[in-house]
Design a protein around this motif. Structure first.
Motif, PDB file in Angstrom:
ATOM      1  N   LEU A  84       0.812  -1.204   0.000  1.00  0.00           N
ATOM      2  CA  LEU A  84       0.000   0.000   0.000  1.00  0.00           C
ATOM      3  C   LEU A  84       0.853   1.264   0.000  1.00  0.00           C
ATOM      4  CD1 LEU A  84      -2.627  -1.018   2.726  1.00  0.00           C
ATOM      5  CD2 LEU A  84      -2.927  -1.116   0.239  1.00  0.00           C
ATOM      6  N   LEU A  85       0.216   2.370  -0.361  1.00  0.00           N
ATOM      7  CA  LEU A  85       0.705   3.748  -0.252  1.00  0.00           C
ATOM      8  C   LEU A  85       1.771   4.160  -1.250  1.00  0.00           C
ATOM      9  CD1 LEU A  85       0.749   4.628   3.547  1.00  0.00           C
ATOM     10  CD2 LEU A  85      -1.152   4.525   1.954  1.00  0.00           C
ATOM     11  N   ARG A  86       2.420   3.229  -1.922  1.00  0.00           N
ATOM     12  CA  ARG A  86       3.428   3.634  -2.893  1.00  0.00           C
ATOM     13  C   ARG A  86       2.761   4.148  -4.172  1.00  0.00           C
ATOM     14  NH1 ARG A  86       8.616   3.021  -2.645  1.00  0.00           N
ATOM     15  NH2 ARG A  86       8.472   1.443  -1.009  1.00  0.00           N
ATOM     16  N   ASN A  87       3.379   5.141  -4.809  1.00  0.00           N
ATOM     17  CA  ASN A  87       2.870   5.654  -6.081  1.00  0.00           C
ATOM     18  C   ASN A  87       3.398   4.765  -7.205  1.00  0.00           C
ATOM     19  OD1 ASN A  87       1.934   7.154  -8.227  1.00  0.00           O
ATOM     20  ND2 ASN A  87       3.543   8.690  -8.093  1.00  0.00           N
ATOM     21  N   TYR A  88       2.531   3.890  -7.719  1.00  0.00           N
ATOM     22  CA  TYR A  88       2.945   2.973  -8.782  1.00  0.00           C
ATOM     23  C   TYR A  88       2.652   3.578 -10.149  1.00  0.00           C
ATOM     24  CZ  TYR A  88       3.235  -0.488  -5.082  1.00  0.00           C
ATOM     25  OH  TYR A  88       3.577  -1.155  -3.934  1.00  0.00           O
ATOM     26  N   GLN A  89       3.542   3.320 -11.081  1.00  0.00           N
ATOM     27  CA  GLN A  89       3.292   3.693 -12.468  1.00  0.00           C
ATOM     28  C   GLN A  89       3.446   2.446 -13.331  1.00  0.00           C
ATOM     29  OE1 GLN A  89       6.012   6.817 -13.443  1.00  0.00           O
ATOM     30  NE2 GLN A  89       7.840   5.591 -13.133  1.00  0.00           N
ATOM     31  N   PHE A  90       2.460   2.240 -14.172  1.00  0.00           N
ATOM     32  CA  PHE A  90       2.426   1.083 -15.059  1.00  0.00           C
ATOM     33  C   PHE A  90       2.815   1.568 -16.448  1.00  0.00           C
ATOM     34  CE2 PHE A  90      -0.560   0.525 -11.613  1.00  0.00           C
ATOM     35  CZ  PHE A  90      -0.226  -0.719 -11.121  1.00  0.00           C
ATOM     36  N   CYS A  91       3.979   1.127 -16.907  1.00  0.00           N
ATOM     37  CA  CYS A  91       4.593   1.666 -18.112  1.00  0.00           C
ATOM     38  C   CYS A  91       4.527   0.668 -19.268  1.00  0.00           C
ATOM     39  CB  CYS A  91       6.050   2.006 -17.854  1.00  0.00           C
ATOM     40  SG  CYS A  91       6.330   3.195 -16.531  1.00  0.00           S
ATOM     41  N   PRO A  92       3.872   1.008 -20.368  1.00  0.00           N
ATOM     42  CA  PRO A  92       3.982   0.180 -21.580  1.00  0.00           C
ATOM     43  C   PRO A  92       5.355   0.399 -22.214  1.00  0.00           C
ATOM     44  CG  PRO A  92       2.013   1.579 -21.604  1.00  0.00           C
ATOM     45  CD  PRO A  92       2.915   2.099 -20.538  1.00  0.00           C
ATOM     46  N   VAL A  93       6.085  -0.674 -22.430  1.00  0.00           N
ATOM     47  CA  VAL A  93       7.454  -0.597 -22.956  1.00  0.00           C
ATOM     48  C   VAL A  93       7.572  -1.523 -24.157  1.00  0.00           C
ATOM     49  CG1 VAL A  93       9.870  -1.140 -22.453  1.00  0.00           C
ATOM     50  CG2 VAL A  93       8.481   0.033 -20.746  1.00  0.00           C
ATOM     51  N   GLY A  94       8.276  -1.047 -25.186  1.00  0.00           N
ATOM     52  CA  GLY A  94       8.513  -1.875 -26.363  1.00  0.00           C
ATOM     53  C   GLY A  94       7.488  -1.691 -27.466  1.00  0.00           C
ATOM     54  N   PHE A  95       6.589  -0.736 -27.304  1.00  0.00           N
ATOM     55  CA  PHE A  95       5.589  -0.442 -28.333  1.00  0.00           C
ATOM     56  C   PHE A  95       6.145   0.588 -29.309  1.00  0.00           C
ATOM     57  CE2 PHE A  95       3.294  -2.061 -24.725  1.00  0.00           C
ATOM     58  CZ  PHE A  95       2.291  -2.850 -25.270  1.00  0.00           C
ATOM     59  N   GLY A  96       5.727   0.532 -30.529  1.00  0.00           N
ATOM     60  CA  GLY A  96       6.223   1.435 -31.544  1.00  0.00           C
ATOM     61  C   GLY A  96       5.704   2.849 -31.371  1.00  0.00           C
ATOM     62  N   PRO A  97       6.483   3.851 -31.823  1.00  0.00           N
ATOM     63  CA  PRO A  97       6.020   5.243 -31.770  1.00  0.00           C
ATOM     64  C   PRO A  97       4.691   5.397 -32.492  1.00  0.00           C
ATOM     65  CG  PRO A  97       8.337   5.133 -32.349  1.00  0.00           C
ATOM     66  CD  PRO A  97       7.827   3.726 -32.404  1.00  0.00           C
ATOM     67  N   GLY A  98       3.824   6.201 -31.901  1.00  0.00           N
ATOM     68  CA  GLY A  98       2.508   6.434 -32.484  1.00  0.00           C
ATOM     69  C   GLY A  98       1.453   5.439 -32.073  1.00  0.00           C
ATOM     70  N   THR A  99       1.830   4.397 -31.339  1.00  0.00           N
ATOM     71  CA  THR A  99       0.849   3.401 -30.889  1.00  0.00           C
ATOM     72  C   THR A  99      -0.057   3.997 -29.827  1.00  0.00           C
ATOM     73  OG1 THR A  99       2.435   1.618 -31.261  1.00  0.00           O
ATOM     74  CG2 THR A  99       0.531   1.108 -29.892  1.00  0.00           C
ATOM     75  N   ARG A 100      -1.366   3.869 -30.042  1.00  0.00           N
ATOM     76  CA  ARG A 100      -2.343   4.310 -29.047  1.00  0.00           C
ATOM     77  C   ARG A 100      -2.825   3.095 -28.267  1.00  0.00           C
ATOM     78  NH1 ARG A 100      -4.738   9.349 -29.096  1.00  0.00           N
ATOM     79  NH2 ARG A 100      -3.997  10.762 -30.720  1.00  0.00           N
ATOM     80  N   LEU A 101      -2.803   3.212 -26.945  1.00  0.00           N
ATOM     81  CA  LEU A 101      -3.191   2.106 -26.081  1.00  0.00           C
ATOM     82  C   LEU A 101      -4.255   2.559 -25.093  1.00  0.00           C
ATOM     83  CD1 LEU A 101       0.352   0.754 -25.143  1.00  0.00           C
ATOM     84  CD2 LEU A 101      -1.256  -0.309 -26.737  1.00  0.00           C
ATOM     85  N   ALA A 102      -5.211   1.688 -24.842  1.00  0.00           N
ATOM     86  CA  ALA A 102      -6.163   1.860 -23.746  1.00  0.00           C
ATOM     87  C   ALA A 102      -5.706   0.939 -22.616  1.00  0.00           C
ATOM     88  CB  ALA A 102      -7.573   1.509 -24.184  1.00  0.00           C
TER      89      ALA A 102
END
Length: 271
Positions: free
Chosen positions: A83-101
């Motif tokens: 708990l309490l930590r500020n987590y960031q979920f990072c998409p890595v390895g996707f091509g430039p311009g890729t839109r993700l939901a």
């Protein structure tokens, strides 16, 4: 003078980490000016720690296979998070311009948070989009197995983790106000990662306009619950000193060794 003025008046947090009042009459502690107890510094110098790495920085350092969703830069598939930590979920390895939901789903299958991300997009329409999903599980967040999923509309990438009922190391946060308070606000300070049923102290340091130095003002003492968590209700009023404040959390008897990290300190501004 001394920590007893504010410390002994704070009610212990119960087994479910209910908020402890700042004082019996609900008044602010920010006007106190006590002498620091033994082992507590009179002043603080430069801030400890630093900012989280951005997802772009994490992507540059990642050398594994992709695409993948990383949690704070580590491949944490199957790991337990606290708990309490500020987590960031990072998409890595996707091509430039890729839109993700991207969606974060709780054990109950309820969507906790969702955003749209555009990977390294420079067009004006994408200028306001973030490069990560950010999430802080405060006290009371349901524990259990969570799933993070990212899709480009054709394919889905997932990672999973287990949220634990406490924290893996001592942490301190102020919730709901983005650390920007105004006189009259009642902010909730949350602590986790301490020993169960232990007495923990919050030390208050006033920085005013100084970006680097702050001076001890007072302490409050709480008791953690069975998970090592506690809450404290910080009440402010019109007479409180305006400017920057630093809060530090610690076991009331002091740490048995060097303090763990900057996560035991939080800054806020009263203005």
């Amino acid at each position: 003078m001394g920590q007893a003025v504010a410390g002994d008046q704070a009610e212990p947090a119960r087994s479910r980490a209910e908020p402890a009042r700042s004082s019996p009459d609900g008044s602010s502690v920010l006007n106190a000016h006590d002498l620091p107890p033994a082992g507590v510094d009179l002043s603080l110098g430069a801030a400890i720690g630093g900012d989280l790495a951005t997802c772009r920085e994490i992507a540059q350092e990642y050398s594994g296979p992709g695409p993948v969703i990383l949690i704070n830069g580590l491949d944490r598939n199957g790991a337990g998070l606290g708990l309490l930590r500020n987590y960031q979920f990072c998409p890595v390895g996707f091509g430039p311009g890729t839109r993700l939901a991207i969606t974060l789903t709780a054990p109950s299958n309820e969507v906790v948070q969702s955003i749209e991300i555009c990977m390294i997009c420079d067009d004006p329409a994408a200028a306001g989009l973030l490069d990560a999903l950010h999430w802080t599980p405060f006290l009371g967040t349901p524990t259990g197995r969570y799933t993070v999923a990212a899709t480009d509309g054709r394919q889905v990438w997932q990672t999973a983790f287990t949220l634990l009922p406490g924290a893996t190391s001592p942490l301190l946060v102020i919730r709901d106000y983005n650390n920007d308070l105004h006189p009259g606000d009642e902010a909730v300070v949350e602590l986790a990662g301490f020993r169960p049923r232990d007495r923990v102290a919050i030390d208050f340091y006033f920085a005013g306009d100084s970006p680097t130095n702050s001076e001890y003002r007072t302490s409050v003492v709480l008791q953690t619950d069975d998970q090592g968590n506690a809450r404290y209700r910080l009440v402010t009023d019109a007479d409180d000193p305006r400017g920057g404040w630093n809060l530090l959390s610690r076991p009331a008897g002091g740490f048995p060794q060097e303090p763990p990290s900057y996560d035991i300190m939080v800054r806020f501004h009263l203005g």
